[in-house]
Design a protein around this motif. Structure first.
Motif, PDB file in Angstrom:
ATOM      1  N   ARG A 140       0.823  -1.219   0.000  1.00  0.00           N
ATOM      2  CA  ARG A 140       0.000   0.000   0.000  1.00  0.00           C
ATOM      3  C   ARG A 140       0.851   1.260   0.000  1.00  0.00           C
ATOM      4  O   ARG A 140       0.526   2.239  -0.669  1.00  0.00           O
ATOM      5  CB  ARG A 140      -0.928   0.005   1.220  1.00  0.00           C
ATOM      6  N   VAL A 142       3.874   1.609  -1.183  1.00  0.00           N
ATOM      7  CA  VAL A 142       4.498   1.740  -2.512  1.00  0.00           C
ATOM      8  C   VAL A 142       3.465   2.247  -3.515  1.00  0.00           C
ATOM      9  O   VAL A 142       3.714   3.186  -4.268  1.00  0.00           O
ATOM     10  CB  VAL A 142       5.096   0.388  -2.954  1.00  0.00           C
ATOM     11  N   ARG A 143       2.268   1.641  -3.480  1.00  0.00           N
ATOM     12  CA  ARG A 143       1.232   1.982  -4.459  1.00  0.00           C
ATOM     13  C   ARG A 143       0.595   3.353  -4.195  1.00  0.00           C
ATOM     14  O   ARG A 143       0.469   4.172  -5.103  1.00  0.00           O
ATOM     15  CB  ARG A 143       0.143   0.901  -4.447  1.00  0.00           C
ATOM     16  N   ALA A 144       0.217   3.606  -2.942  1.00  0.00           N
ATOM     17  CA  ALA A 144      -0.577   4.803  -2.643  1.00  0.00           C
ATOM     18  C   ALA A 144       0.270   6.029  -2.316  1.00  0.00           C
ATOM     19  O   ALA A 144      -0.153   7.155  -2.562  1.00  0.00           O
ATOM     20  CB  ALA A 144      -1.528   4.512  -1.481  1.00  0.00           C
ATOM     21  N   ARG A 145       1.458   5.822  -1.766  1.00  0.00           N
ATOM     22  CA  ARG A 145       2.258   6.971  -1.331  1.00  0.00           C
ATOM     23  C   ARG A 145       3.549   7.133  -2.120  1.00  0.00           C
ATOM     24  O   ARG A 145       4.353   8.020  -1.830  1.00  0.00           O
ATOM     25  CB  ARG A 145       2.578   6.871   0.168  1.00  0.00           C
ATOM     26  N   GLY A 146       3.765   6.249  -3.090  1.00  0.00           N
ATOM     27  CA  GLY A 146       4.917   6.401  -3.966  1.00  0.00           C
ATOM     28  C   GLY A 146       6.258   6.133  -3.319  1.00  0.00           C
ATOM     29  O   GLY A 146       7.296   6.585  -3.817  1.00  0.00           O
ATOM     30  N   MET A 147       6.260   5.408  -2.208  1.00  0.00           N
ATOM     31  CA  MET A 147       7.533   5.093  -1.556  1.00  0.00           C
ATOM     32  C   MET A 147       8.205   3.922  -2.275  1.00  0.00           C
ATOM     33  O   MET A 147       7.536   3.111  -2.913  1.00  0.00           O
ATOM     34  CB  MET A 147       7.294   4.671  -0.092  1.00  0.00           C
ATOM     35  N   SER A 148       9.518   3.841  -2.132  1.00  0.00           N
ATOM     36  CA  SER A 148      10.198   2.624  -2.553  1.00  0.00           C
ATOM     37  C   SER A 148       9.947   1.568  -1.477  1.00  0.00           C
ATOM     38  O   SER A 148       9.552   1.896  -0.350  1.00  0.00           O
ATOM     39  CB  SER A 148      11.704   2.857  -2.678  1.00  0.00           C
ATOM     40  N   GLU A 149      10.196   0.312  -1.801  1.00  0.00           N
ATOM     41  CA  GLU A 149       9.983  -0.737  -0.792  1.00  0.00           C
ATOM     42  C   GLU A 149      10.904  -0.518   0.412  1.00  0.00           C
ATOM     43  O   GLU A 149      10.502  -0.723   1.558  1.00  0.00           O
ATOM     44  CB  GLU A 149      10.234  -2.123  -1.402  1.00  0.00           C
ATOM     45  N   GLU A 151      12.044   2.406   1.551  1.00  0.00           N
ATOM     46  CA  GLU A 151      11.485   3.505   2.353  1.00  0.00           C
ATOM     47  C   GLU A 151      10.323   3.015   3.202  1.00  0.00           C
ATOM     48  O   GLU A 151      10.204   3.358   4.386  1.00  0.00           O
ATOM     49  CB  GLU A 151      10.998   4.634   1.436  1.00  0.00           C
TER      50      GLU A 151
END
Length: 201
Positions: A140, A142-149, A151
């Protein structure tokens, strides 16, 4: 009045659960929102932060430069303690003020991300934990907040683990489900909370 603590790991969907509880009639006290309010421009909170950390933590428009302050406090536990010493009492006072505005037979939900980490469970009549598997949190974020795995996992590592959160839970809301199923579960939980509030707990 029933005083409820609501928590969950980052990406678990706590905000959605709090929104649904408000739809049912809960009075929400949002710790994150209050923490932002008490250091808005012109507040004694912001003046105290600037005095403690210097003008470099202020942006050009006079507001708090959160990324800059974050760089200072996350690397230094002593500086973080100074910041918490300024902000936590202000958040506590504002939370108490908001709670006092709820009706005597109302349900007050305190949305507190770090409830487990800060040992706050004893402050509430009940603790609700919104629970998902760690891998779901990562996906979620990665998908919703644009973080790398990486992060996402670092942010999760800075919080209490799943077992620690579940250990303080009186009620667990599983959020590995569809939105319709979540709505149904929150409605069940609300019926219990409302009944307890009206019965004086």
């Amino acid at each position: 009045m029933l005083i409820v603590g609501l928590t969950g790991g980052i990406g678990a969907g706590k905000s959605e659960v709090s929104r649904l509880l408000v739809e049912h009639g809960a009075h929400l006290v949002d710790a994150d929102r209050i923490a932002r309010e008490v250091v808005e421009p012109g507040t004694p909170g912001l003046a105290a932060v600037a005095e403690a950390f210097g003008e470099s933590v202020l942006a050009a428009d006079g507001s708090l430069d959160r990324p800059r302050l974050g760089e200072i406090v996350f690397a230094d536990p002593e500086r973080r303690a100074v910041l918490n010493g300024i902000v936590h009492p202000l958040v506590g006072a504002r939370s108490a003020e908001l709670q006092s505005q709820a009706p005597e037979d109302g349900v007050v939900v305190h949305d507190v991300p770090l409830l487990t980490e800060n040992g706050l469970a004893e402050l509430y009549d009940l603790v609700i934990v919104v629970d998902v598997a760690p891998q779901t949190q990562v996906e979620r974020l990665v998908r919703a907040r644009g973080m790398s795995e990486e992060e996402a996992r670092a942010r999760m590592a800075a919080q209490a683990g799943r077992e620690e959160r579940l250990a303080v839970a009186d009620i667990v809301i599983d959020n590995e489900v569809s939105l319709d199923a979540l709505r149904g579960r929150v409605a069940e939980v609300w019926a219990e909370l409302d009944a307890r509030a009206k019965a004086g707990r």
